[in-house]
Scaffold this active site. Structure first.
Site, PDB file in Angstrom:
ATOM      1  N   ILE A 400       0.826  -1.201   0.000  1.00 57.77           N
ATOM      2  CA  ILE A 400       0.000   0.000   0.000  1.00 57.77           C
ATOM      3  C   ILE A 400       0.858   1.248   0.000  1.00 57.77           C
ATOM      4  CG2 ILE A 400      -1.701   1.252   1.391  1.00 57.77           C
ATOM      5  CD1 ILE A 400      -2.472  -1.796   2.295  1.00 57.77           C
ATOM      6  N   ASP A 401       1.990   1.209   0.680  1.00 55.50           N
ATOM      7  CA  ASP A 401       2.873   2.371   0.752  1.00 55.50           C
ATOM      8  C   ASP A 401       3.415   2.716  -0.634  1.00 55.50           C
ATOM      9  OD1 ASP A 401       3.823   4.355   2.376  1.00 55.50           O
ATOM     10  OD2 ASP A 401       5.493   3.220   3.183  1.00 55.50           O
TER      11      ASP A 401
END
Length: 659
Positions: A400-401
């Site tokens: 997600i980062d």
């Protein structure tokens, strides 16, 4: 954000154009110095771009990577003199004066790293009586010897009979039979732990022993009793409960039905092979690849088997050969992360949004989009894929980062095919929103990976093994949503509320994937202000006050990794380029451009820049596991200072506006 019209890196923004005056003391004006530093840094970063469009800096961790690589080659019978000599040269150079090896620059000696480094040097032919080896073995004995080392270190030693398998925690392959709803099923572990644990269940079941090339008596406090008995913790607590569970599993090992165990190991082998990436690696990470190769070899895979051959070739690609002949092993490689951060830095530093370097970077990032389902779908089975991973090849574990930062980078560039960019952004944003955890925040790889049980296992003493939400990842998602015009979306508001609730009493935020509170605060403030939080908001003012209170006397910021364990280190440490940049990025987002802390911080960056436009940074400012596994991202020292300088010179980027 103002950009040059000719695609050059010239500092001619609204502030830089007027930055030719001097201050009252006759010294060069700070704005002019910042503009010059920005231009030099842009040129330096552009020169480092690969012809294919990506950037990648070395990812430096600690010598356990190098030691375990040699031990693997010894175990498989493929260790050669050139590789051994080069690895030993690197390992020797990392030894501290007291004989130990640390896990980060300037840190204290660490027992497991020292044991593994010592054994690797013994493999390289260093005699135990040599002064550097004698210092190391004495240091190990003084701290409890091999018996006090972590489980993973003792597993490596058990492979050669230097430690008894019976004296290690048990990890049966039947673990794979546990359904996804049952506690301690493999999907209760974070993806990095899951990839490591599955092959280790095979190793634990097989308990192989290769002939030891030498004894290691000098690393025991008492060679006659290398593993002195320890009393069990009380049965009423978690530690005692899991210790007794481990004893039961040891008993089960002796009576495990052969057919059941064989089925479990075959299931593990299939699980491993199905997750091998196209480049032969597993998840783009060195440790799971090492254990997967060992497990498959124990299950009868010949070294010439295509799966094994590809796996071994992938491990060779983790090696960084230095000009001096030394060889360092990267635990992972970070091209997607480095490329999106470099793109943001260059765009925010005034490079034209349609500059060929930025367009080429976007082309490469678009090609790296992951469009197939991975393990994340266990908890989100209906969610369509779309996102980016950290590495060159890792289609199983997008994170997600990276996805949030890639989307921010894509929106900084004016690409000739905007429809293609829009489609990729839409898929990535849909996937990211679908990965929101129950409390409103985001973790790195999985949703709701918060079981309290995996960390309780005696086996899991090597660092964080679950993937709970973090402030830095959540902040990057919120910032991305703000740039997409979704700051008022209920999902974004839940993320903002979670961030506000996570602010610590001192005004900072904890940093999960960077060191530490400076990173967390440097991530959160730009997200909150981009999402519309006024700079007068109490949470913003508390964070600004905290950053000002921990600024070093030289004008920079630094935070030592010991802040993960010791309160007195929070916000404290030698100034570094990346951490100074994080603090400045936060303060600039909070409207503090003309404040004294910002001016001093900008002056520190400009004053410490090298002539070639780069910065030096031996300190580790990246985090794998808080305290247990630390990272020096060699490109952090370039991309974050450039981002901070660019925003100082050209102003804050505007959500919804390209260029």
């Amino acid at each position: 954000m103002t950009a040059t019209t000719d695609g050059s890196a010239g500092a001619v923004g609204p502030r830089a154009a007027a930055a030719s005056t001097t201050n009252d003391t006759g010294a060069p004006d700070l704005d002019e110095a910042a503009a010059r530093a920005t231009a030099r840094a842009v040129e330096h970063l552009l020169a480092r771009q690969d012809p294919e469009g990506w950037w990648k800096g070395d990812l430096e961790t600690n010598v356990t990577m190098d030691a375990e690589d040699l031990l693997l080659r010894q175990f498989l019978g493929i260790r050669d003199e050139d590789t051994t000599r080069a690895a030993a040269l690197h390992i020797r150079r990392q030894q501290c004066e007291d004989g130990a090896w640390a896990t980060f620059y300037g840190g204290p000696g660490e027992l497991s790293a020292t044991v593994e480094a010592y054994v690797a040097l013994r493999l390289a032919g260093d005699p135990p009586e040599a002064p550097h080896m004698a210092r190391a073995s004495a240091w190990v004995r003084a701290r409890g010897g091999i018996a006090a080392a972590r489980v993973f270190t003792r597993i490596w030693l058990a492979l050669f009979g230097w430690w008894r398998w019976e004296d290690l925690p048990e990890l049966p392959p039947e673990l794979l039979f546990l359904p996804k709803w049952f506690p301690l099923n493999i999907y209760d572990f974070g993806c990095w732990a899951r990839q490591t644990i599955v092959p280790l269940t095979v190793v634990s079941a097989k308990r192989p022993v290769r002939p030891a090339p030498f004894p290691l008596d000098e690393l025991h406090t008492d060679p006659e009793r290398p593993d002195p008995p320890r009393p069990l913790a009380p049965a009423t607590g978690w530690d005692g409960l899991f210790q007794r569970l481990d004893k039961a599993l040891h008993a089960y090992h002796r009576v495990a039905p052969r057919a059941l165990r064989r089925t479990a190991m075959n299931l593990a082998a299939r699980w491993i092979v199905e997750r091998q990436e196209n480049d032969g690696c597993w998840g783009g990470i060195q440790p799971p690849a090492v254990y997967s190769v060992i497990a498959l070899h124990l299950l009868g895979y010949d070294l010439k088997h295509p799966v094994m051959r590809a796996g071994l070739e992938s491990l060779d690609r983790f090696a960084v050969w230095r000009e001096d002949g030394s060889r360092m092993i990267e635990a992972c490689q970070s091209p997607v992360w480095d490329t999106c951060l470099a793109t943001i830095a260059l765009a925010d530093a005034g490079l034209a949004p349609d500059h060929p370097a930025l367009v080429k970077a976007v082309d490469w990032m678009l090609d790296e989009e992951i469009t197939r389902t991975g393990d994340w779908a266990v908890r989100r089975p209906e969610l369509p894929p779309g996102g980016w991973a950290f590495e060159f090849h890792n289609d199983t574990y997008p994170d997600i980062d990276d996805t949030a930062e890639v989307l921010l980078a894509l929106r900084r560039v004016r690409h000739p095919d905007p429809a293609r960019v829009d489609a990729a952004v839409a898929r990535g944003m849909r996937w990211t929103l679908g990965m929101q955890s129950k409390g409103g925040a985001w973790a790195a790889f999985d949703a709701d990976n918060t079981s309290p049980f995996p960390n309780k296992l005696p086996f899991c003493d090597f660092g964080e093994v679950i993937d709970p939400p973090s402030a830095d990842v959540t902040a990057h998602v919120v910032e991305m949503l703000a740039y997409e015009g979704l700051a008022q979306d209920p999902r974004a508001r839940r993320g903002i509320d979670w961030l506000l609730a996570e602010q610590e009493p001192n005004g900072a935020w904890f940093g999960r994937w960077g060191v530490n509170h400076v990173y967390g605060t440097g991530s959160v403030l730009p997200a909150l202000t981009a999402a519309g939080l006024p700079v007068s908001h109490p949470a913003v003012r508390r964070a600004v006050g905290w950053l000002g209170s921990v600024q070093n006397d030289d004008g920079g910021w630094g935070e030592d990794l010991r802040s993960y364990k010791e309160e007195e280190w929070v916000g404290r440490g030698p100034s570094t380029a990346s951490q100074t940049a994080w603090a400045l990025i936060a303060l600039l987002a909070a409207g503090e451009r003309d404040s004294e802390p910002v001016r001093r911080g900008i002056a520190w960056l400009a004053g410490t820049q090298r002539e070639d436009g780069s910065w030096d940074e031996p300190y580790f400012t990246g985090t794998g596991f808080p305290w247990d596994f630390s990272i020096n991202y060699h490109l952090y020292r370039q991309v974050f200072p450039l981002t901070a300088l660019g925003r100082y010179v050209y102003g804050e980027p505007v959500p919804g506006k390209v260029g």
